[in-house]
Write a protein that holds these residues in place. Structure first.
Motif, PDB file in Angstrom:
ATOM      1  N   GLU A  89      11.192  39.547 -10.255  1.00 12.30           N
ATOM      2  CA  GLU A  89      11.446  40.830 -10.676  1.00 12.30           C
ATOM      3  C   GLU A  89      12.454  41.380  -9.347  1.00 12.30           C
ATOM      4  OE1 GLU A  89       8.418  43.362 -10.918  1.00 12.30           O
ATOM      5  OE2 GLU A  89       7.106  42.363 -12.024  1.00 12.30           O
ATOM      6  N   GLU A 121      14.832  43.746  -7.244  1.00 16.52           N
ATOM      7  CA  GLU A 121      14.715  45.134  -6.768  1.00 16.52           C
ATOM      8  C   GLU A 121      15.730  45.195  -5.639  1.00 16.52           C
ATOM      9  OE1 GLU A 121      10.878  46.353  -6.426  1.00 16.52           O
ATOM     10  OE2 GLU A 121      10.128  45.085  -7.810  1.00 16.52           O
ATOM     11  N   GLN A 148      19.123  39.828 -15.009  1.00 13.79           N
ATOM     12  CA  GLN A 148      18.785  41.310 -14.747  1.00 13.79           C
ATOM     13  C   GLN A 148      20.094  42.089 -14.031  1.00 13.79           C
ATOM     14  OE1 GLN A 148      14.951  40.561 -12.335  1.00 13.79           O
ATOM     15  NE2 GLN A 148      14.787  42.773 -13.428  1.00 13.79           N
ATOM     16  N   THR A 169      12.069  47.415 -10.323  1.00 14.25           N
ATOM     17  CA  THR A 169      12.916  46.480 -11.241  1.00 14.25           C
ATOM     18  C   THR A 169      13.446  46.996 -12.587  1.00 14.25           C
ATOM     19  OG1 THR A 169      13.016  43.991 -11.780  1.00 14.25           O
ATOM     20  CG2 THR A 169      10.938  45.055 -12.442  1.00 14.25           C
TER      21      THR A 169
END
Length: 203
Positions: A53, A55, A141, A175
């Motif tokens: 994830e 971030e 992402q 995230t």
């Protein structure tokens, strides 16, 4: 729980819209969770699936408690990309039982961090930080702090109501969508804009 699309990808059931939090969702990781820049993530054996994830992470530069949101910007001056590793199948089991799930988020080596860069010196607008994550060279992402449900300053103000923030504390800010599993041999690269700040191997 700070990007609506990520909440939806994890919790959307039967086509129903997931409920958004009305306050920041806070959990903690101990210092033993930190993976220093350049060190690998070793896949543990206590769960079947470990998700990355990506971030935005800020580092607290002065101690504070009950910090006003309008003064929160004074408590950090550096930013990077971090990886909140999550034992996903273990998390799902714990959630289903209504049990605390710190062990699936705060285990040793569950917090990868990149190289911190100065906010002012790099002309960074903390309300509009674009960042992305590559897995094995492909983008998985993409996020921007402008899409956060709760801003960095709001998170700091909220967390400081319950916890004394100390110099060196790291605040992971949530995230965006696109989380997924890692396995041995994978490589994660994190960027703020076009500047690479994180390189993390999975072993």
């Amino acid at each position: 729980m700070n990007y609506a699309e990520h909440i939806d990808e994890l919790h959307n059931k039967n086509g129903q819209e997931a409920l958004l939090p009305i306050e920041p969702v806070i959990f903690s990781k101990p210092d033993s969770a930190i993976i220093q820049p350049g060190k690998p993530f070793f896949v543990p054996d206590f769960a079947e699936r470990f998700d990355y994830e990506a971030e935005i992470v800020v580092r607290i530069n002065r101690a504070g408690r009950d910090i006003s949101e309008r003064f929160a910007h004074r408590y950090y001056d550096e930013v990077t990309v971090g990886i909140d590793f999550t034992a996903r199948d273990l998390q799902q089991k714990l959630r289903a039982k209504g049990m605390p799930w710190e062990i699936c988020k705060g285990f040793d080596g569950s917090a990868g961090i990149g190289k911190f860069i100065k906010i002012a010196e790099n002309g960074i607008d903390v309300k509009n930080i674009g960042f992305h994550l590559l897995k094995n060279g492909g983008t998985v992402q993409t996020g921007n702090t402008k899409d956060m449900l709760f801003s960095i300053d709001r998170i700091i103000a909220y967390a400081s109501r319950f916890f004394m923030l100390k110099t060196g504390d790291l605040i992971f800010t949530g995230t965006p969508p696109g989380v997924g599993p890692v396995q041995e041999g994978d490589v994660l690269d994190g960027f703020i804009g076009e500047q690479q700040v994180l390189h993390l191997r999975i072993k």
